[in-house]
Design a protein around this motif. Structure first.
Motif, PDB file in Angstrom:
ATOM      1  N   GLN A 167       0.831  -1.209   0.000  1.00  0.00           N
ATOM      2  CA  GLN A 167       0.000   0.000   0.000  1.00  0.00           C
ATOM      3  C   GLN A 167       0.868   1.262   0.000  1.00  0.00           C
ATOM      4  OE1 GLN A 167      -2.811  -0.074   3.250  1.00  0.00           O
ATOM      5  NE2 GLN A 167      -3.958   1.675   2.474  1.00  0.00           N
ATOM      6  N   ARG A 204      11.484   6.352 -17.438  1.00  0.00           N
ATOM      7  CA  ARG A 204      11.794   6.707 -16.043  1.00  0.00           C
ATOM      8  C   ARG A 204      12.678   5.645 -15.377  1.00  0.00           C
ATOM      9  NH1 ARG A 204      10.402  10.854 -17.511  1.00  0.00           N
ATOM     10  NH2 ARG A 204       8.854  12.347 -16.704  1.00  0.00           N
ATOM     11  N   HIS A 244      15.252   6.855 -12.810  1.00  0.00           N
ATOM     12  CA  HIS A 244      14.816   7.734 -11.735  1.00  0.00           C
ATOM     13  C   HIS A 244      14.751   6.983 -10.409  1.00  0.00           C
ATOM     14  CE1 HIS A 244      13.090  11.367 -13.993  1.00  0.00           C
ATOM     15  NE2 HIS A 244      13.678  10.629 -14.896  1.00  0.00           N
ATOM     16  N   GLU A 254      12.497  10.935  -7.262  1.00  0.00           N
ATOM     17  CA  GLU A 254      12.430  11.621  -8.559  1.00  0.00           C
ATOM     18  C   GLU A 254      11.241  11.131  -9.379  1.00  0.00           C
ATOM     19  OE1 GLU A 254      17.262  12.246  -9.103  1.00  0.00           O
ATOM     20  OE2 GLU A 254      16.311  10.439  -9.893  1.00  0.00           O
ATOM     21  N   SER A 301       6.793  10.737  -9.509  1.00  0.00           N
ATOM     22  CA  SER A 301       5.519  11.158  -8.932  1.00  0.00           C
ATOM     23  C   SER A 301       4.940  10.019  -8.089  1.00  0.00           C
ATOM     24  CB  SER A 301       4.533  11.518 -10.046  1.00  0.00           C
ATOM     25  OG  SER A 301       3.996  10.347 -10.640  1.00  0.00           O
ATOM     26  N   GLY A 302       3.916  10.346  -7.275  1.00  0.00           N
ATOM     27  CA  GLY A 302       3.297   9.340  -6.411  1.00  0.00           C
ATOM     28  C   GLY A 302       2.784   8.141  -7.198  1.00  0.00           C
ATOM     29  N   GLY A 303       2.075   8.416  -8.277  1.00  0.00           N
ATOM     30  CA  GLY A 303       1.533   7.335  -9.088  1.00  0.00           C
ATOM     31  C   GLY A 303       2.623   6.556  -9.808  1.00  0.00           C
ATOM     32  N   GLN A 304       3.728   7.196 -10.133  1.00  0.00           N
ATOM     33  CA  GLN A 304       4.851   6.497 -10.766  1.00  0.00           C
ATOM     34  C   GLN A 304       5.513   5.560  -9.754  1.00  0.00           C
ATOM     35  OE1 GLN A 304       7.005   9.898 -12.217  1.00  0.00           O
ATOM     36  NE2 GLN A 304       5.949   9.903 -14.193  1.00  0.00           N
ATOM     37  N   ARG A 331       3.441   2.555  -9.477  1.00  0.00           N
ATOM     38  CA  ARG A 331       3.591   1.656 -10.615  1.00  0.00           C
ATOM     39  C   ARG A 331       4.919   0.888 -10.586  1.00  0.00           C
ATOM     40  NH1 ARG A 331       2.511   5.294 -15.591  1.00  0.00           N
ATOM     41  NH2 ARG A 331       2.438   7.061 -14.139  1.00  0.00           N
ATOM     42  N   GLU A 347      -4.196  -2.234  -2.448  1.00  0.00           N
ATOM     43  CA  GLU A 347      -4.610  -0.924  -2.949  1.00  0.00           C
ATOM     44  C   GLU A 347      -3.668  -0.400  -4.025  1.00  0.00           C
ATOM     45  OE1 GLU A 347      -6.696   0.320   1.245  1.00  0.00           O
ATOM     46  OE2 GLU A 347      -6.898   1.479  -0.595  1.00  0.00           O
ATOM     47  N   GLY A 405      -4.586   3.470  -5.898  1.00  0.00           N
ATOM     48  CA  GLY A 405      -5.040   4.634  -5.126  1.00  0.00           C
ATOM     49  C   GLY A 405      -4.471   5.961  -5.617  1.00  0.00           C
ATOM     50  N   ASN A 406      -3.310   5.941  -6.241  1.00  0.00           N
ATOM     51  CA  ASN A 406      -2.713   7.196  -6.712  1.00  0.00           C
ATOM     52  C   ASN A 406      -2.623   7.259  -8.224  1.00  0.00           C
ATOM     53  OD1 ASN A 406      -1.938   9.084  -4.566  1.00  0.00           O
ATOM     54  ND2 ASN A 406      -0.890   7.307  -3.727  1.00  0.00           N
ATOM     55  N   LEU A 407      -3.478   6.497  -8.896  1.00  0.00           N
ATOM     56  CA  LEU A 407      -3.462   6.483 -10.358  1.00  0.00           C
ATOM     57  C   LEU A 407      -4.748   7.084 -10.912  1.00  0.00           C
ATOM     58  CD1 LEU A 407      -2.053   2.893 -10.995  1.00  0.00           C
ATOM     59  CD2 LEU A 407      -0.804   5.060 -10.862  1.00  0.00           C
ATOM     60  N   ASP A 408      -4.615   7.791 -12.022  1.00  0.00           N
ATOM     61  CA  ASP A 408      -5.807   8.262 -12.717  1.00  0.00           C
ATOM     62  C   ASP A 408      -6.559   7.051 -13.289  1.00  0.00           C
ATOM     63  OD1 ASP A 408      -4.811   8.033 -15.811  1.00  0.00           O
ATOM     64  OD2 ASP A 408      -3.198   8.722 -14.488  1.00  0.00           O
ATOM     65  N   HIS A 462     -10.247   0.059  -2.458  1.00  0.00           N
ATOM     66  CA  HIS A 462     -11.364   0.915  -2.048  1.00  0.00           C
ATOM     67  C   HIS A 462     -12.211   1.300  -3.251  1.00  0.00           C
ATOM     68  CE1 HIS A 462     -10.469   1.355   2.130  1.00  0.00           C
ATOM     69  NE2 HIS A 462      -9.302   1.913   1.946  1.00  0.00           N
ATOM     70  N   SER A 480      -1.293  10.583 -14.107  1.00  0.00           N
ATOM     71  CA  SER A 480      -0.139  10.392 -13.246  1.00  0.00           C
ATOM     72  C   SER A 480       1.105  10.917 -13.960  1.00  0.00           C
ATOM     73  CB  SER A 480       0.007   8.896 -12.941  1.00  0.00           C
ATOM     74  OG  SER A 480       1.226   8.633 -12.290  1.00  0.00           O
ATOM     75  N   GLN A 519       0.684  14.093  -0.631  1.00  0.00           N
ATOM     76  CA  GLN A 519       0.270  12.847  -1.284  1.00  0.00           C
ATOM     77  C   GLN A 519       0.830  11.633  -0.537  1.00  0.00           C
ATOM     78  OE1 GLN A 519       1.312  12.872  -5.451  1.00  0.00           O
ATOM     79  NE2 GLN A 519       0.134  11.038  -5.899  1.00  0.00           N
ATOM     80  N   GLU A 578      -4.245  14.804  -3.384  1.00  0.00           N
ATOM     81  CA  GLU A 578      -4.818  13.457  -3.404  1.00  0.00           C
ATOM     82  C   GLU A 578      -5.142  12.958  -1.991  1.00  0.00           C
ATOM     83  OE1 GLU A 578      -2.499  12.246  -7.495  1.00  0.00           O
ATOM     84  OE2 GLU A 578      -4.058  11.018  -6.557  1.00  0.00           O
ATOM     85  N   GLY A 631      -7.024   9.003  -1.600  1.00  0.00           N
ATOM     86  CA  GLY A 631      -6.584   7.833  -2.372  1.00  0.00           C
ATOM     87  C   GLY A 631      -6.615   6.535  -1.591  1.00  0.00           C
ATOM     88  N   LEU A 651      -8.703   5.952   1.102  1.00  0.00           N
ATOM     89  CA  LEU A 651      -9.891   5.930   1.944  1.00  0.00           C
ATOM     90  C   LEU A 651     -11.047   5.257   1.222  1.00  0.00           C
ATOM     91  CD1 LEU A 651      -9.805   9.583   3.378  1.00  0.00           C
ATOM     92  CD2 LEU A 651      -8.884   7.477   4.387  1.00  0.00           C
ATOM     93  N   ASP A 652     -11.857   4.522   1.980  1.00  0.00           N
ATOM     94  CA  ASP A 652     -13.086   3.986   1.405  1.00  0.00           C
ATOM     95  C   ASP A 652     -14.039   5.144   1.087  1.00  0.00           C
ATOM     96  OD1 ASP A 652     -15.071   4.174   3.998  1.00  0.00           O
ATOM     97  OD2 ASP A 652     -13.024   3.626   4.570  1.00  0.00           O
ATOM     98  N   HIS A 693      -7.552  12.217  -8.301  1.00  0.00           N
ATOM     99  CA  HIS A 693      -7.815  11.324  -9.433  1.00  0.00           C
ATOM    100  C   HIS A 693      -9.270  10.854  -9.416  1.00  0.00           C
ATOM    101  CE1 HIS A 693      -3.850  11.033 -11.053  1.00  0.00           C
ATOM    102  NE2 HIS A 693      -3.323  10.536  -9.957  1.00  0.00           N
ATOM    103  N   ALA A 702      -8.759  13.163 -17.633  1.00  0.00           N
ATOM    104  CA  ALA A 702      -7.706  12.508 -16.849  1.00  0.00           C
ATOM    105  C   ALA A 702      -7.492  11.100 -17.387  1.00  0.00           C
ATOM    106  CB  ALA A 702      -8.086  12.441 -15.393  1.00  0.00           C
TER     107      ALA A 702
END
Ligand SMILES: Nc1ncnc2c1ncn2[C@@H]1O[C@H](COP(=O)(O)OP(=O)(O)OP(=O)(O)O)[C@@H](O)[C@H]1O
Ligand SMILES: Nc1ncnc2c1ncn2[C@@H]1O[C@H](COP(=O)(O)OP(=O)(O)OP(=O)(O)O)[C@@H](O)[C@H]1O
Ligand SMILES: [Mg+2]
Ligand SMILES: [Mg+2]
Lengths: 226, 226
Positions: free
Chosen positions: A90, A134, A137, A141, A143-146, A149, A167, A170-173, A199, B40, B90, B167, B170, B172-173, B199, B226
């Motif tokens: 998570q 990336r 990186h 360096e 992003s949260g969603g990177q 991933r 989860e 949670g930080n992805l579009d 979630h 992202s 985030q 964000e 991200g 949380l339910d 997101h 997005a």
């Protein structure tokens, strides 16, 4: 094939006892795609850590592929984990000051894969997740969603028999999230077992079955809403 | 009132230059509730850090409440931040080995609030976020969504003139997420300015206006999905 038998897990903070899981019975069949949903704090990550042999129950038994996990010492547990389980955390748990490529290659090193092959497989996994540009990186360096991933790529690169995803979107579009779920579907189609905490009720729909958890207990009829 | 004027931000990793923001123009009026959405890696957190005076543009200007931020030295910037800006990160950025209560009380200490009052206000903020029974827990003793809520409580406890939320839901339910957005609405109703990265398109609906960003640029007509 994962079996939790009357599993409880109590945390002792030194000031208070927190019953994070209480008498949990759960059977996940080989090749099943199961979603676990429930409110924040209900015990999902705790359950996942036990399933992934990263934690042991306070009481009850966890039987993994016919073997009661309590019979395995820490070295044997580590061997099981690196051989058969892919874990998406998570909070990502990436190695700091280490490139995305090296982070994803690391589990293959534990499996004894030669360096050139594991860098190639790591590169392929990251490219599949849209991070082909990336590779060098480090986590700070990205992003949260990177970062999220990279954690996913690391779990997928070993093509594990059992994928445990806590989860993962949670930080992805929505577009990137859909791509991740598509990768899970493809893995599942090869016969692998997937347990997914989410979630996002749309993401939960990708699974064959949903289990609902609340206050450390599994809902008997799966109908408690998150 | 926040104004980005032709703001660019280039990261230099030593191996490559990453243009995270390119020629961004953005005006946020006093009392506005703005949502920022985009894929992202598109530059949202980078923009937020500049808005929150945690980072400076590579080129262009950031004007905060009539003052060009480039004219402020680091001490003056820190003073502006502690006085007027609440930042929800985030990745939470909680103080390790520090209780939830102490984490939330810390910004009030920077404002010179006496100890008893700040512990009371911190307790109230955490209770509002459903963490009244987790006050003593340290970050490693909290679930992912609970850590996220501690970060939210910490940003809200100072009742900031400007709330920057990167964000915030991200992990949380949907129930807990709706409660958080309701708290933002209540804050907004008192005249405060809110900038929210999300997101979750349902969460974005709570804002007055949405700005879409892609590859470091703001979409001219707000219609890039997005
Ligand atoms: N310190 C850094 N050095 C180099 N590149 C960076 C650094 N920090 C961020 N980046 C890059 O800048 C881009 C924008 O990052 P940012 O964190 O603003 O994205 P984001 O829109 O918040 O993404 P997400 O939705 O995944 O959180 C990303 O492509 C990222 O790889
Ligand atoms: N080390 C710990 N010590 C004490 N309590 C803990 C500890 N870790 C977790 N907890 C508590 O156990 C409960 C279950 O935590 P868990 O992380 O399993 O929840 P979760 O369902 O994954 O929540 P989320 O959806 O927010 O990630 C929470 O109420 C949490 O406060
Ligand atoms: Mg969790
Ligand atoms: Mg971000």
């Amino acid at each position: 094939i994962l079996q939790l038998e009357r599993v409880s897990r109590i945390y002792d903070t030194g000031k208070v006892l927190v019953p994070a899981l209480q008498d949990v019975d759960l059977t996940v069949d080989r090749g099943e795609f199961l979603a676990i949903v429930g409110p924040s704090g209900s015990g999902k990550s705790t359950m996942m850590h036990i399933l992934g042999c990263l934690d042991r129950p306070t009481s009850g038994r966890y039987v993994l592929d016919g073997t009661p996990v309590e019979e395995l010492d820490d070295d044997a547990l580590a061997a099981v984990r690196s051989r058969s389980i892919g874990f998406i955390f998570q909070s990502y748990n990436l190695l700091p000051r280490t490139s995305a490529l090296e982070n994803v290659a690391t589990p293959l090193a534990y499996q004894g894969v030669p360096r050139r092959e594991r860098l190639e497989r790591a590169r392929a996994a990251l490219t599949l997740l849209g991070l082909g540009d990336r590779l060098d990186h480090e986590p700070t360096e990205l992003s949260g969603g990177q970062q999220q991933r990279v954690g996913i790529a690391r779990a997928l690169v070993t093509e594990p028999a059992v994928l445990l995803a806590d989860e993962p979107t949670g930080n992805l579009d929505s577009h990137a999230g859909a791509e991740v779920i598509e990768l899970f579907r493809q893995l599942h189609a090869t016969g692998r077992t997937i347990v997914l905490i989410t979630h996002d009720l749309e993401v939960a729909e990708a699974a064959d079955r949903q289990v609902h958890i609340r206050d450390g207990r599994i809902a008997p009829d799966g109908r408690i809403a998150a």
